[in-house]
Motif scaffolding. Structure first.
Motif, PDB file in Angstrom:
ATOM      1  N   GLY A  44      52.433  -2.507  17.377  1.00 37.35           N
ATOM      2  CA  GLY A  44      53.819  -2.090  17.364  1.00 37.35           C
ATOM      3  C   GLY A  44      54.820  -3.181  17.696  1.00 37.35           C
ATOM      4  N   CYS A  45      55.873  -2.795  18.439  1.00 36.20           N
ATOM      5  CA  CYS A  45      57.035  -3.654  18.636  1.00 36.20           C
ATOM      6  C   CYS A  45      57.148  -4.199  20.057  1.00 36.20           C
ATOM      7  CB  CYS A  45      58.311  -2.893  18.289  1.00 36.20           C
ATOM      8  SG  CYS A  45      58.298  -2.205  16.623  1.00 36.20           S
ATOM      9  N   GLY A  46      56.043  -4.323  20.758  1.00 33.43           N
ATOM     10  CA  GLY A  46      56.081  -4.770  22.143  1.00 33.43           C
ATOM     11  C   GLY A  46      55.833  -6.250  22.300  1.00 33.43           C
ATOM     12  N   ASN A  47      55.393  -6.625  23.485  1.00 26.84           N
ATOM     13  CA  ASN A  47      55.221  -8.039  23.817  1.00 26.84           C
ATOM     14  C   ASN A  47      53.903  -8.635  23.350  1.00 26.84           C
ATOM     15  OD1 ASN A  47      57.733  -8.460  25.002  1.00 26.84           O
ATOM     16  ND2 ASN A  47      57.055  -7.621  26.966  1.00 26.84           N
ATOM     17  N   LYS A  48      53.109  -7.869  22.609  1.00 20.53           N
ATOM     18  CA  LYS A  48      51.946  -8.484  21.971  1.00 20.53           C
ATOM     19  C   LYS A  48      52.356  -9.322  20.761  1.00 20.53           C
ATOM     20  CE  LYS A  48      48.356  -5.287  23.502  1.00 20.53           C
ATOM     21  NZ  LYS A  48      47.241  -4.398  23.084  1.00 20.53           N
ATOM     22  N   ARG A  49      53.588  -9.132  20.326  1.00 21.46           N
ATOM     23  CA  ARG A  49      54.113 -10.005  19.261  1.00 21.46           C
ATOM     24  C   ARG A  49      54.236 -11.414  19.825  1.00 21.46           C
ATOM     25  NH1 ARG A  49      59.547  -7.107  17.705  1.00 21.46           N
ATOM     26  NH2 ARG A  49      59.538  -6.832  19.970  1.00 21.46           N
ATOM     27  N   ALA A  50      53.600 -12.364  19.157  1.00 22.77           N
ATOM     28  CA  ALA A  50      53.531 -13.735  19.673  1.00 22.77           C
ATOM     29  C   ALA A  50      53.879 -14.728  18.572  1.00 22.77           C
ATOM     30  CB  ALA A  50      52.124 -14.028  20.210  1.00 22.77           C
ATOM     31  N   PRO A  51      54.414 -15.909  18.953  1.00 19.72           N
ATOM     32  CA  PRO A  51      54.835 -16.879  17.942  1.00 19.72           C
ATOM     33  C   PRO A  51      53.661 -17.635  17.312  1.00 19.72           C
ATOM     34  CG  PRO A  51      55.274 -17.716  20.142  1.00 19.72           C
ATOM     35  CD  PRO A  51      54.798 -16.315  20.320  1.00 19.72           C
ATOM     36  N   HIS A  91      56.735 -14.268  14.387  1.00 14.94           N
ATOM     37  CA  HIS A  91      55.904 -13.535  15.327  1.00 14.94           C
ATOM     38  C   HIS A  91      54.937 -12.643  14.552  1.00 14.94           C
ATOM     39  CE1 HIS A  91      59.076 -10.066  15.592  1.00 14.94           C
ATOM     40  NE2 HIS A  91      58.069  -9.633  14.871  1.00 14.94           N
ATOM     41  N   ALA A  92      53.813 -12.338  15.194  1.00 14.64           N
ATOM     42  CA  ALA A  92      52.813 -11.462  14.584  1.00 14.64           C
ATOM     43  C   ALA A  92      52.025 -10.783  15.696  1.00 14.64           C
ATOM     44  CB  ALA A  92      51.883 -12.255  13.670  1.00 14.64           C
ATOM     45  N   ASN A  93      51.379  -9.692  15.337  1.00 16.79           N
ATOM     46  CA  ASN A  93      50.543  -8.937  16.265  1.00 16.79           C
ATOM     47  C   ASN A  93      49.066  -9.262  16.073  1.00 16.79           C
ATOM     48  OD1 ASN A  93      52.254  -7.314  17.891  1.00 16.79           O
ATOM     49  ND2 ASN A  93      52.652  -5.940  16.168  1.00 16.79           N
ATOM     50  N   PRO A  95      48.096 -17.815  18.380  1.00 20.29           N
ATOM     51  CA  PRO A  95      49.527 -18.061  18.583  1.00 20.29           C
ATOM     52  C   PRO A  95      49.757 -19.212  19.551  1.00 20.29           C
ATOM     53  CG  PRO A  95      48.848 -16.166  19.871  1.00 20.29           C
ATOM     54  CD  PRO A  95      47.656 -16.570  19.054  1.00 20.29           C
ATOM     55  N   ILE A  96      50.912 -19.867  19.449  1.00 22.66           N
ATOM     56  CA  ILE A  96      51.180 -21.042  20.271  1.00 22.66           C
ATOM     57  C   ILE A  96      51.678 -20.681  21.664  1.00 22.66           C
ATOM     58  CG2 ILE A  96      51.550 -22.616  18.352  1.00 22.66           C
ATOM     59  CD1 ILE A  96      54.586 -22.149  18.703  1.00 22.66           C
ATOM     60  N   LYS A  97      51.918 -19.402  21.889  1.00 23.06           N
ATOM     61  CA  LYS A  97      52.373 -18.876  23.170  1.00 23.06           C
ATOM     62  C   LYS A  97      51.883 -17.426  23.225  1.00 23.06           C
ATOM     63  CE  LYS A  97      56.973 -18.489  25.420  1.00 23.06           C
ATOM     64  NZ  LYS A  97      57.279 -17.067  25.141  1.00 23.06           N
ATOM     65  N   PRO A  98      51.426 -16.940  24.383  1.00 27.78           N
ATOM     66  CA  PRO A  98      50.807 -15.615  24.426  1.00 27.78           C
ATOM     67  C   PRO A  98      51.716 -14.484  23.987  1.00 27.78           C
ATOM     68  CG  PRO A  98      50.309 -16.846  26.426  1.00 27.78           C
ATOM     69  CD  PRO A  98      51.346 -17.636  25.693  1.00 27.78           C
ATOM     70  N   SER A  99      53.020 -14.631  24.200  1.00 32.93           N
ATOM     71  CA  SER A  99      53.975 -13.590  23.833  1.00 32.93           C
ATOM     72  C   SER A  99      55.297 -14.253  23.470  1.00 32.93           C
ATOM     73  CB  SER A  99      54.177 -12.612  24.997  1.00 32.93           C
ATOM     74  OG  SER A  99      55.171 -11.645  24.696  1.00 32.93           O
ATOM     75  N   ASN A 119      42.425 -12.484   8.672  1.00 28.41           N
ATOM     76  CA  ASN A 119      42.672 -13.490   9.705  1.00 28.41           C
ATOM     77  C   ASN A 119      43.207 -12.884  11.001  1.00 28.41           C
ATOM     78  OD1 ASN A 119      41.821 -15.620   8.084  1.00 28.41           O
ATOM     79  ND2 ASN A 119      43.862 -15.993   7.245  1.00 28.41           N
ATOM     80  N   ASN A 120      43.192 -11.557  11.081  1.00 31.27           N
ATOM     81  CA  ASN A 120      43.660 -10.850  12.283  1.00 31.27           C
ATOM     82  C   ASN A 120      45.113 -11.193  12.623  1.00 31.27           C
ATOM     83  OD1 ASN A 120      41.195  -9.415  12.906  1.00 31.27           O
ATOM     84  ND2 ASN A 120      40.346 -11.387  13.526  1.00 31.27           N
ATOM     85  N   VAL A 121      45.941 -11.281  11.601  1.00 33.77           N
ATOM     86  CA  VAL A 121      47.376 -11.516  11.779  1.00 33.77           C
ATOM     87  C   VAL A 121      48.108 -10.345  11.146  1.00 33.77           C
ATOM     88  CG1 VAL A 121      49.318 -13.049  11.335  1.00 33.77           C
ATOM     89  CG2 VAL A 121      47.051 -14.020  11.728  1.00 33.77           C
ATOM     90  N   TRP A 122      48.776  -9.559  11.992  1.00 34.93           N
ATOM     91  CA  TRP A 122      49.371  -8.310  11.544  1.00 34.93           C
ATOM     92  C   TRP A 122      50.892  -8.330  11.758  1.00 34.93           C
ATOM     93  CZ3 TRP A 122      45.964  -4.777   9.406  1.00 34.93           C
ATOM     94  CH2 TRP A 122      44.613  -5.006   9.654  1.00 34.93           C
ATOM     95  N   ALA A 123      51.596  -7.684  10.838  1.00 33.50           N
ATOM     96  CA  ALA A 123      53.050  -7.498  10.936  1.00 33.50           C
ATOM     97  C   ALA A 123      53.808  -8.799  11.178  1.00 33.50           C
ATOM     98  CB  ALA A 123      53.378  -6.492  12.036  1.00 33.50           C
ATOM     99  N   PRO A 124      53.608  -9.825  10.331  1.00 36.27           N
ATOM    100  CA  PRO A 124      54.334 -11.086  10.524  1.00 36.27           C
ATOM    101  C   PRO A 124      55.780 -10.979  10.086  1.00 36.27           C
ATOM    102  CG  PRO A 124      53.077 -11.190   8.490  1.00 36.27           C
ATOM    103  CD  PRO A 124      52.746  -9.853   9.134  1.00 36.27           C
ATOM    104  N   GLY A 125      56.674 -11.570  10.861  1.00 37.85           N
ATOM    105  CA  GLY A 125      58.074 -11.566  10.475  1.00 37.85           C
ATOM    106  C   GLY A 125      58.962 -12.217  11.504  1.00 37.85           C
ATOM    107  N   HIS A 126      60.243 -12.136  11.268  1.00 38.37           N
ATOM    108  CA  HIS A 126      61.326 -12.616  12.130  1.00 38.37           C
ATOM    109  C   HIS A 126      61.043 -13.993  12.739  1.00 38.37           C
ATOM    110  CE1 HIS A 126      65.048 -11.392  14.452  1.00 38.37           C
ATOM    111  NE2 HIS A 126      64.857 -12.689  14.647  1.00 38.37           N
TER     112      HIS A 126
END
Length: 334
Positions: free
Chosen positions: A298-305, A290-292, A16-20, A266-273
């Motif tokens: 889940g829906c926390g700050n591990k979602r990253a751009p 964002h993706a996990n 991701p281009i930013k950690p969160s 590719n270890n990219v989970w739940a991509p969206g929004h």
């Protein structure tokens, strides 16, 4: 004999281009990319010349809501836009919990959105004041339209996509119309965690949310997120037929399969929004989402751009491919 370098080495980035950064959004204007994501507590704006450099971009908290206001908590999915020489930010917020989420708009008259004063214009919603999140706005054929995710009435475990015309950037003109609801098998993976059910959640929540407009040549699309952020989040596609009123649901066609899904390899989970932007030279189309990093985040700050380029099919529809691997990739062309 010595040989000099004849070309500049290609710059790369790695997702991701930013950690969160849940619910990422990019808006282009005057050679700048303005970026926002959900912080929950304030509205923070980033600015960069290349989205791939977001991790080191200039940033500023531009708005912190006063305590005790109906928009003081759980600020979600902010988007910055520019209309008629002024800046606007749309964001979902509440005063207590998710059940009271509504959409709000602030305005800035400065030419530089990092400067000037942001003024609360008020709540933007339908006349019956339904629950609402994830609003995006577009000027199309000289008129303003808003799309967002909402409930049909009292909470029933289903989020739909609504569309309405605006009389100005902060006021809906007329009724909202529903143009999509979760009704296909791949949109209805809605199991809610047991611990949530103990807190009064319904056992299943079916989700259409995060609608984003996408234009290409003479075609108009809405790309939306389906399922839920704690499950196999993915992207669906609505296509405007090009004929008749945008506000007539019959003039929107839903793709029968998702157009972007997770990539376990590719270890990219739940991509969206996310959203869409063009490279600085105008030659490439890119998406941000964002993706996990794992299936259980889940829906926390591990979602990253994440960002990646995309192409177009022969029928003019977008071809997003699949989430790219986390390896060096050429930055958007400059």
């Amino acid at each position: 004999m010595t040989f000099g370098l004849t070309a500049t080495a290609q710059r790369t980035f790695t997702n991701p281009i930013k950690p969160s950064g849940p619910d990422p959004w990019v808006f282009q204007k005057d050679g700048w990319y303005y970026y926002m994501n959900t912080t929950g507590r304030n509205l923070t704006l980033w600015r960069t010349r290349n989205v791939a450099d977001l991790a080191t971009a200039e940033s500023k908290v531009i708005y912190t809501p006063p305590a005790g206001q109906p928009y003081s908590k759980e600020l979600w999915a902010p988007e910055i836009h520019s209309f008629n020489g002024k800046w606007y930010i749309y964001f979902a917020a509440d005063s207590l919990n998710n059940l009271s989420h509504r959409m709000w708009v602030i305005e800035n008259s400065s030419t530089d959105p990092m400067q000037g004063e942001w003024i609360m214009k008020g709540k933007i919603g339908d006349k019956d004041d339904h629950w609402a999140i994830d609003m995006s706005v577009i000027e199309y054929q000289g008129k303003l339209y808003a799309a967002w995710s909402g409930w049909e009435g009292p909470r029933n475990g289903r989020q739909d996509i609504y569309l309405a015309k605006l009389k100005n950037p902060w006021t809906i003109d007329g009724d909202r119309v529903k143009i999509s609801q979760p009704d296909l098998p791949w949109e209805m993976h809605g199991d809610v965690p047991q611990e949530w059910q103990k807190n009064g959640e319904v056992p299943k929540i079916y989700v259409n949310e995060g609608p984003e407009f996408l234009q290409h040549n003479n075609k108009l699309f809405i790309v939306y997120s389906a399922n839920a952020c704690w499950l196999d989040y993915c992207l669906g596609l609505l296509t405007y037929t090009g004929k008749g009123d945008l506000l007539n649901p019959k003039n929107w066609i839903k793709s029968q399969q998702p157009v972007f899904v997770q990539s376990p390899e590719n270890n990219v989970w739940a991509p969206g929004h996310g959203g869409f932007f063009r490279s600085a030279d105008g030659k490439q189309d890119w998406m941000i989402y964002h993706a996990n990093p794992s299936a259980t985040d889940g829906c926390g700050n591990k979602r990253a751009p994440h960002i990646q380029p995309f192409t177009w099919n022969a029928d003019g529809s977008p071809n997003f491919g699949k989430p790219i691997a986390k390896k060096p990739t050429p930055v958007p062309s400059e």
